[in-house]
Write an enzyme that holds these catalytic residues in place. Structure first.
Site, PDB file in Angstrom:
ATOM      1  N   GLU A 163       0.849  -0.617  -0.131  1.00  0.00           N
ATOM      2  CA  GLU A 163       0.029   0.118   0.157  1.00  0.00           C
ATOM      3  C   GLU A 163       1.210   0.891  -0.293  1.00  0.00           C
ATOM      4  O   GLU A 163       2.160   0.920   0.290  1.00  0.00           O
ATOM      5  CB  GLU A 163      -1.150   0.093   1.378  1.00  0.00           C
TER       6      GLU A 163
ATOM      7  N   ARG B 214      -2.356  -8.428  13.014  1.00  0.00           N
ATOM      8  CA  ARG B 214      -2.007  -7.205  14.478  1.00  0.00           C
ATOM      9  C   ARG B 214      -0.743  -7.516  15.146  1.00  0.00           C
ATOM     10  O   ARG B 214      -1.256  -9.183  15.769  1.00  0.00           O
ATOM     11  CB  ARG B 214      -3.297  -7.225  14.972  1.00  0.00           C
TER      12      ARG B 214
END
Length: 315
Positions: free
Chosen positions: A117, A195
């Site tokens: 990204e 995470r």
């Protein structure tokens, strides 16, 4: 069919770290009090953006692709799934420390693509920062120990940011957006996030938010990060163009328009989000801050503005 520029209506997401800026400063609407993310250009199942145009009433972006594939250009055809997802994010609180897997790992273990990204900082409060990669060479055992001791951020590269900064975040790079940062995010069309650490926060369901440490360690780049924001700048007619990030999935640039700016792509759709100011697209379409538009391939678009900033993405 010459469709012209098509305004997009995003899907909205409300997470525990979201704020009110996307509604109050960026013109977004939602049923929730806070909005963490607006998925501006999305074909992701259950989170699709819609075409906000009377000619395509009720169309999602996926339906537009199905009915009018020529709008998307030849480059899209080389991908098995629509390749890109674009978001606006308002970090009123810190996001989790996280990492995304590569395509190779994700396809093998998760059945979908991984995620590289990029972030473009639309706005940043004073002393706002992000975490981007490690500040030195580390190992998996050191990371695990730091997470268990709530000390993982001491290993991370803390980068203070300001409006106009941009970062490419390759798969494997540990990262976190932190409080006070609003970003335009372009990513692969994936929702895979592992995470690493979440500050021991409790989710909206009253339970600690799930971590994915073992998977994260399998995909993590343990080398120190390099955060150089270098971009080529050139004048194109009445516009200043800054080339930001180019990957196999997307090509992103910043364009400051002071007069007229022509947009054309023979083999890919284009999309842009207005970061500042307002203007118009020839044919009677006006644009303003916070709006996003889909521009079909093989059509010429003339934008006019006195001083508007847009972020443009193509394949």
């Amino acid at each position: 069919m010459q469709a012209g520029a098509l305004k997009l209506k995003p899907a909205t997401k409300d997470y525990i770290w979201g704020g009110t800026k996307l509604k109050t400063e960026w013109g977004k609407t939602a049923d929730t009090e806070t909005v963490a993310e607006c998925w501006e250009l999305s074909t992701y199942p259950g989170s699709q953006s819609e075409i906000d145009d009377v000619r395509f009433k009720g169309y999602t972006l996926s339906k537009l692709l199905e009915k009018y594939p020529e709008f998307f250009g030849e480059k899209v055809k080389k991908f098995k799934v629509f390749p890109v997802l674009i978001k606006l994010l308002d970090a009123s609180g810190d996001l989790s420390v996280q990492v995304h897997p590569s395509d190779e790992y994700a396809l093998k273990n998760e059945g979908e693509y991984g995620k590289t990204e990029m972030w473009y900082v639309l706005d940043a409060e004073e002393d706002a920062y992000i975490y981007y990669g490690f500040n030195r060479e580390v190992c998996a055992d050191e990371v695990k120990k730091a997470v268990s001791e709530n000390a993982i951020t001491t290993l991370l590269n803390k980068v203070y940011v300001q409006k106009g900064d941009f970062f490419c975040v390759p798969a494997g790079t540990v990262h976190a957006l932190c409080r006070g940062v609003t970003v335009y995010e372009v990513q692969e069309n994936s929702n895979l996030t592992y995470r690493v650490y979440d500050y021991d926060r409790i989710g909206k369901d009253g339970k600690p938010r799930e971590l994915h440490l073992e998977k994260a360690l399998e995909v993590m780049d343990f080398s120190p990060a390099r955060t150089v924001n270098e971009a080529a700048v050139k004048l194109v007619g009445d516009a200043t163009v800054r080339k930001l990030v180019k990957t196999d999935y997307f090509n992103v640039k910043e364009v400051r328009i002071r007069g007229e700016y022509l947009m054309y792509s023979p083999d890919s759709f284009m999309t842009f989000t207005v970061a500042e100011g307002n203007g118009e697209i020839e044919g009677g379409v006006s644009f303003k801050k916070g709006e996003s538009y889909f521009l079909p391939a093989c059509q010429m678009y003339k934008l006019r503005a006195e001083n508007a900033l847009i972020i443009v993405t193509t394949l």
